[in-house]
Design a protein around this motif. Structure first.
Motif, PDB file in Angstrom:
ATOM      1  N   ARG A 130       0.831  -1.204   0.000  1.00 14.69           N
ATOM      2  CA  ARG A 130       0.000   0.000   0.000  1.00 14.69           C
ATOM      3  C   ARG A 130       0.870   1.261   0.000  1.00 14.69           C
ATOM      4  O   ARG A 130       0.535   2.252  -0.652  1.00 14.69           O
ATOM      5  CB  ARG A 130      -0.912  -0.014   1.232  1.00 14.69           C
ATOM      6  CG  ARG A 130      -1.732   1.251   1.428  1.00 14.69           C
ATOM      7  CD  ARG A 130      -2.782   1.422   0.332  1.00 14.69           C
ATOM      8  NE  ARG A 130      -3.554   2.638   0.523  1.00 14.69           N
ATOM      9  CZ  ARG A 130      -4.632   2.721   1.298  1.00 14.69           C
ATOM     10  NH1 ARG A 130      -5.052   1.630   1.975  1.00 14.69           N
ATOM     11  NH2 ARG A 130      -5.300   3.839   1.404  1.00 14.69           N
ATOM     12  N   ALA A 131       1.990   1.216   0.714  1.00 15.52           N
ATOM     13  CA  ALA A 131       2.888   2.374   0.760  1.00 15.52           C
ATOM     14  C   ALA A 131       3.441   2.676  -0.624  1.00 15.52           C
ATOM     15  O   ALA A 131       3.551   3.847  -1.022  1.00 15.52           O
ATOM     16  CB  ALA A 131       4.020   2.127   1.747  1.00 15.52           C
ATOM     17  N   ARG A 132       3.765   1.652  -1.372  1.00 14.93           N
ATOM     18  CA  ARG A 132       4.289   1.845  -2.727  1.00 14.93           C
ATOM     19  C   ARG A 132       3.210   2.426  -3.634  1.00 14.93           C
ATOM     20  O   ARG A 132       3.482   3.319  -4.445  1.00 14.93           O
ATOM     21  CB  ARG A 132       4.800   0.504  -3.270  1.00 14.93           C
ATOM     22  CG  ARG A 132       5.505   0.604  -4.618  1.00 14.93           C
ATOM     23  CD  ARG A 132       6.026  -0.767  -5.023  1.00 14.93           C
ATOM     24  NE  ARG A 132       6.484  -0.798  -6.396  1.00 14.93           N
ATOM     25  CZ  ARG A 132       7.759  -0.738  -6.764  1.00 14.93           C
ATOM     26  NH1 ARG A 132       8.702  -0.635  -5.847  1.00 14.93           N
ATOM     27  NH2 ARG A 132       8.105  -0.780  -8.032  1.00 14.93           N
ATOM     28  N   GLU A 133       1.988   1.957  -3.504  1.00 12.42           N
ATOM     29  CA  GLU A 133       0.887   2.469  -4.316  1.00 12.42           C
ATOM     30  C   GLU A 133       0.596   3.942  -4.002  1.00 12.42           C
ATOM     31  O   GLU A 133       0.404   4.757  -4.910  1.00 12.42           O
ATOM     32  CB  GLU A 133      -0.371   1.626  -4.081  1.00 12.42           C
ATOM     33  CG  GLU A 133      -0.256   0.185  -4.558  1.00 12.42           C
ATOM     34  CD  GLU A 133      -1.426  -0.665  -4.100  1.00 12.42           C
ATOM     35  OE1 GLU A 133      -2.363  -0.087  -3.486  1.00 12.42           O
ATOM     36  OE2 GLU A 133      -1.421  -1.891  -4.348  1.00 12.42           O
ATOM     37  N   ASP A 134       0.566   4.278  -2.714  1.00  9.09           N
ATOM     38  CA  ASP A 134       0.299   5.666  -2.324  1.00  9.09           C
ATOM     39  C   ASP A 134       1.412   6.597  -2.783  1.00  9.09           C
ATOM     40  O   ASP A 134       1.162   7.744  -3.171  1.00  9.09           O
ATOM     41  CB  ASP A 134       0.139   5.760  -0.805  1.00  9.09           C
ATOM     42  CG  ASP A 134      -1.155   5.130  -0.314  1.00  9.09           C
ATOM     43  OD1 ASP A 134      -2.060   4.906  -1.143  1.00  9.09           O
ATOM     44  OD2 ASP A 134      -1.261   4.850   0.902  1.00  9.09           O
ATOM     45  N   THR A 135       2.634   6.101  -2.744  1.00 13.96           N
ATOM     46  CA  THR A 135       3.772   6.909  -3.181  1.00 13.96           C
ATOM     47  C   THR A 135       3.682   7.205  -4.671  1.00 13.96           C
ATOM     48  O   THR A 135       3.942   8.329  -5.124  1.00 13.96           O
ATOM     49  CB  THR A 135       5.088   6.176  -2.865  1.00 13.96           C
ATOM     50  OG1 THR A 135       5.180   5.984  -1.451  1.00 13.96           O
ATOM     51  CG2 THR A 135       6.281   6.977  -3.342  1.00 13.96           C
ATOM     52  N   LEU A 136       3.288   6.204  -5.456  1.00 13.28           N
ATOM     53  CA  LEU A 136       3.132   6.400  -6.895  1.00 13.28           C
ATOM     54  C   LEU A 136       2.038   7.423  -7.193  1.00 13.28           C
ATOM     55  O   LEU A 136       2.213   8.317  -8.030  1.00 13.28           O
ATOM     56  CB  LEU A 136       2.808   5.066  -7.574  1.00 13.28           C
ATOM     57  CG  LEU A 136       2.540   5.120  -9.080  1.00 13.28           C
ATOM     58  CD1 LEU A 136       3.743   5.668  -9.824  1.00 13.28           C
ATOM     59  CD2 LEU A 136       2.157   3.739  -9.609  1.00 13.28           C
ATOM     60  N   LYS A 137       0.919   7.337  -6.499  1.00 14.02           N
ATOM     61  CA  LYS A 137      -0.180   8.289  -6.705  1.00 14.02           C
ATOM     62  C   LYS A 137       0.243   9.718  -6.370  1.00 14.02           C
ATOM     63  O   LYS A 137      -0.133  10.672  -7.050  1.00 14.02           O
ATOM     64  CB  LYS A 137      -1.389   7.886  -5.861  1.00 14.02           C
ATOM     65  CG  LYS A 137      -2.077   6.611  -6.331  1.00 14.02           C
ATOM     66  CD  LYS A 137      -3.252   6.265  -5.431  1.00 14.02           C
ATOM     67  CE  LYS A 137      -3.925   4.975  -5.879  1.00 14.02           C
ATOM     68  NZ  LYS A 137      -5.056   4.598  -4.974  1.00 14.02           N
ATOM     69  N   TRP A 138       1.042   9.850  -5.312  1.00 12.44           N
ATOM     70  CA  TRP A 138       1.487  11.196  -4.926  1.00 12.44           C
ATOM     71  C   TRP A 138       2.369  11.808  -6.013  1.00 12.44           C
ATOM     72  O   TRP A 138       2.209  12.976  -6.376  1.00 12.44           O
ATOM     73  CB  TRP A 138       2.259  11.120  -3.612  1.00 12.44           C
ATOM     74  CG  TRP A 138       2.842  12.445  -3.207  1.00 12.44           C
ATOM     75  CD1 TRP A 138       2.167  13.542  -2.778  1.00 12.44           C
ATOM     76  CD2 TRP A 138       4.230  12.801  -3.226  1.00 12.44           C
ATOM     77  NE1 TRP A 138       3.047  14.568  -2.510  1.00 12.44           N
ATOM     78  CE2 TRP A 138       4.322  14.137  -2.773  1.00 12.44           C
ATOM     79  CE3 TRP A 138       5.405  12.109  -3.553  1.00 12.44           C
ATOM     80  CZ2 TRP A 138       5.541  14.809  -2.663  1.00 12.44           C
ATOM     81  CZ3 TRP A 138       6.615  12.778  -3.438  1.00 12.44           C
ATOM     82  CH2 TRP A 138       6.673  14.098  -3.002  1.00 12.44           C
ATOM     83  N   LEU A 139       3.291  11.014  -6.545  1.00 18.55           N
ATOM     84  CA  LEU A 139       4.167  11.527  -7.596  1.00 18.55           C
ATOM     85  C   LEU A 139       3.376  11.887  -8.849  1.00 18.55           C
ATOM     86  O   LEU A 139       3.636  12.903  -9.499  1.00 18.55           O
ATOM     87  CB  LEU A 139       5.230  10.488  -7.948  1.00 18.55           C
ATOM     88  CG  LEU A 139       6.525  10.499  -7.148  1.00 18.55           C
ATOM     89  CD1 LEU A 139       7.502   9.499  -7.727  1.00 18.55           C
ATOM     90  CD2 LEU A 139       7.161  11.886  -7.132  1.00 18.55           C
TER      91      LEU A 139
END
Length: 544
Positions: A174-183
């Motif tokens: 989930r952390a990786r997914e949220d990080t991608l969305k933020w970028l």
């Protein structure tokens, strides 16, 4: 940034590399005797580190250490240094991480570890949400930059596998997914509707470089088409991060590095061998437009590209037919570099349409090469040599030999502020009727004199002359020349005449910037002077 960690024989290329190396040494020190104890201890340590980062806190009371269950003699000294409290005897000692960067690393780990009560322990009042971290960073907490970079490094596939296999720590998907969305959502607020989406902050490239994941870079930058960085000093690490992302970015269309300075300071031999130089950075671009306006602030020395860079850039022009526009505003650009560029421009694979060489050290010696390009290039439509003070009349004479050829497709020739005199006007005037494509000629901020202006006007009155825009300075012209301009304006009302140059005079300590989009505005002047379509220096305004 390269972090100097104790025990490292060579500086790491990323923060994530340094910390993984550090953890691997700790595991060897412990002999892998009880990895489960280390997992639980790390969870509690990460919570402490994150709380300290949020509260700008680097010293922790002995009570805080005990309350979190970190008072384990066989593990605590590996991560925290014990110091005697300044409050005196009876208050207990205080603790700090061995290095501030270690605290930032473990704070980042707090946000990416999977929820596991046995491992993470009590996180106190902190919310384990990377979105909150990024939101605070974007709004005001720029001090969280290194923590965010560590976070990206931890989300790399290499780190995920390493932490799972060596320590048993699991990274949250989930952390990786949220990080991608933020970028993917960054920079959108500054983009106008219908305009290309631009990446305008250098830290985006730092984050992606830490992760070192090609597919992630493509997903994060897939909706963006432009890079627009201005007035930034780019040391080796910045160049390294930018070059890495550009190489993975299939949808990149335009790179603008205006006012950016490339620095090659190297304090260690190992750095020089591991970091791509500025030459490789520029020549790795795979895009339609390349803009390298290297105009440093007055407070910084000029920083030019090396001649080897221009040799590689010449090869790039032939290898990438999608490259349509090249802009170089570099005070060190000389005749030798232009000679190398022209070799690339003459290759069959080169389809460059726009070539702009501003504020250069060019002289008439390079104009023969440029004339050959004009005569042979099937695509070159615009040549801008503005502010090339050494060009002079002799250079213009040589250029005229090129755009009189049938193959010449030149539509715009900009020679503003090149210290031209009336001696070049006869050659230019003779070519105006013979050049069917030339529609814009900029001679602004040049002292052409009455004779030179009269020679141009006589040819411009010819019905077959295709010119639609003329850049001209009229300061100091006599009555006869002004009357000739009036006649020309009457005969050809569609012909736009005015001062076309735009050169903003920088304030103290500011950057001298060049306009990227050029053109003229429609309008007609009265008897008092030619309309000024661009901002001109006050003493060069048209007055007659």
């Amino acid at each position: 940034m390269a972090v100097a960690w104790p025990g490292l024989a060579k500086p790491p290329q990323s923060t994530e590399t340094a910390t993984n190396f550090y953890l691997s040494r700790l595991m060897r020190c412990r002999g892998r005797d009880n990895p489960q104890d280390l997992q639980q201890f790390l969870g509690k340590l990460c919570s402490l580190a994150a709380e300290g980062i949020w509260k700008h806190k680097v010293l922790f009371e002995e009570k805080e250490i005990k309350d979190r269950g970190l008072d384990q003699p066989h593990l605590l000294p590996l991560f925290l240094n014990e110091k005697i409290s300044k409050k005196g005897v009876g208050h207990g000692n205080v603790y700090s991480f061995s290095h501030l960067h270690l605290q930032e690393f473990f704070a980042a780990m707090f946000y990416v570890l999977e929820e596991d009560e046995e491992m993470v322990g009590d996180s106190g009042a902190l919310t384990k949400d990377v979105n909150m971290l990024f939101e605070s960073y974007s709004e005001s907490r720029k001090d969280l930059n290194l923590t965010a970079r560590f976070l990206f490094g931890l989300l790399s596939q290499k780190s995920i596998e390493y932490l799972d296999e060596s320590i048993g720590c699991r990274i949250s998907p989930r952390a990786r997914e949220d990080t991608l969305k933020w970028l993917q959502g960054r920079h959108r607020d500054i983009s106008q509707p219908g305009q290309p989406l631009k990446v305008t902050q250098l830290d985006t490239f730092h984050f992606l470089f830490e992760m070192n994941d090609k597919s992630f870079v493509q997903s994060a930058l897939g909706r963006f088409t432009d890079v627009d960085l201005q007035d930034i000093k780019l040391p080796l690490y910045d160049q390294m991060a930018l070059s890495f992302c550009i190489r993975q970015w299939d949808g990149l269309g335009c790179v603008t590095l205006r006012g950016c300075s490339f620095h090659q300071e190297e304090t260690r031999d190992e750095v020089a061998t591991s970091v791509p130089r500025c030459d490789n950075l520029v020549c790795s671009l795979r895009c339609d437009d390349l803009v390298c306006s290297l105009l440093p602030p007055r407070r910084l020395p000029w920083c030019g590209l090396s001649e080897s860079c221009y040799a590689e850039l010449a090869g790039l022009l032939a290898q990438h037919p999608t490259l349509a526009q090249l802009e170089l505003g570099d005070g060190t650009l000389g005749d030798g570099s232009v000679h190398l560029l022209c070799e690339g421009l003459q290759q069959p694979g080169c389809l460059l349409r726009v070539l702009r060489l501003w504020y250069s050290r060019l002289t008439s010696a390079c104009c023969e090469d440029l004339a050959t390009v004009l005569a042979t290039s099937p695509c070159l439509e615009e040549l801008d040599l503005s502010f090339s003070k050494g060009l002079r009349d002799a250079g213009v004479h040589l250029l005229c030999e090129g755009f009189q050829r049938r193959n010449c497709q030149l539509r715009t020739l900009q020679l503003g502020s090149c210290r031209l005199m009336g001696a070049c006007c006869r050659a230019l005037a003779a070519r105006l009727v013979e050049s069917p494509h030339l529609s814009c000629l900029d001679m602004s901020d040049n002292k052409l004199g009455a004779d030179g202006v009269l020679q141009l006007c006589q040819q411009l009155q010819h019905p077959a002359c295709p010119l639609q825009t003329l850049g001209l300075s009229t300061s100091g012209l006599g009555e006869a020349a002004l009357q000739e301009l009036d006649i020309l304006r009457t005969l050809k009302p569609h012909l736009k005449m005015g001062y076309l140059l735009e050169q903003e005079v920088p304030q103290a300590g500011a950057m001298a910037r060049l306009p990227f989009h050029r053109g003229v505005l429609p309008g007609a002047g009265d008897r008092k002077g030619l309309p000024s379509f661009r901002r001109a220096p006050r003493n060069n305004r048209s007055q007659f």
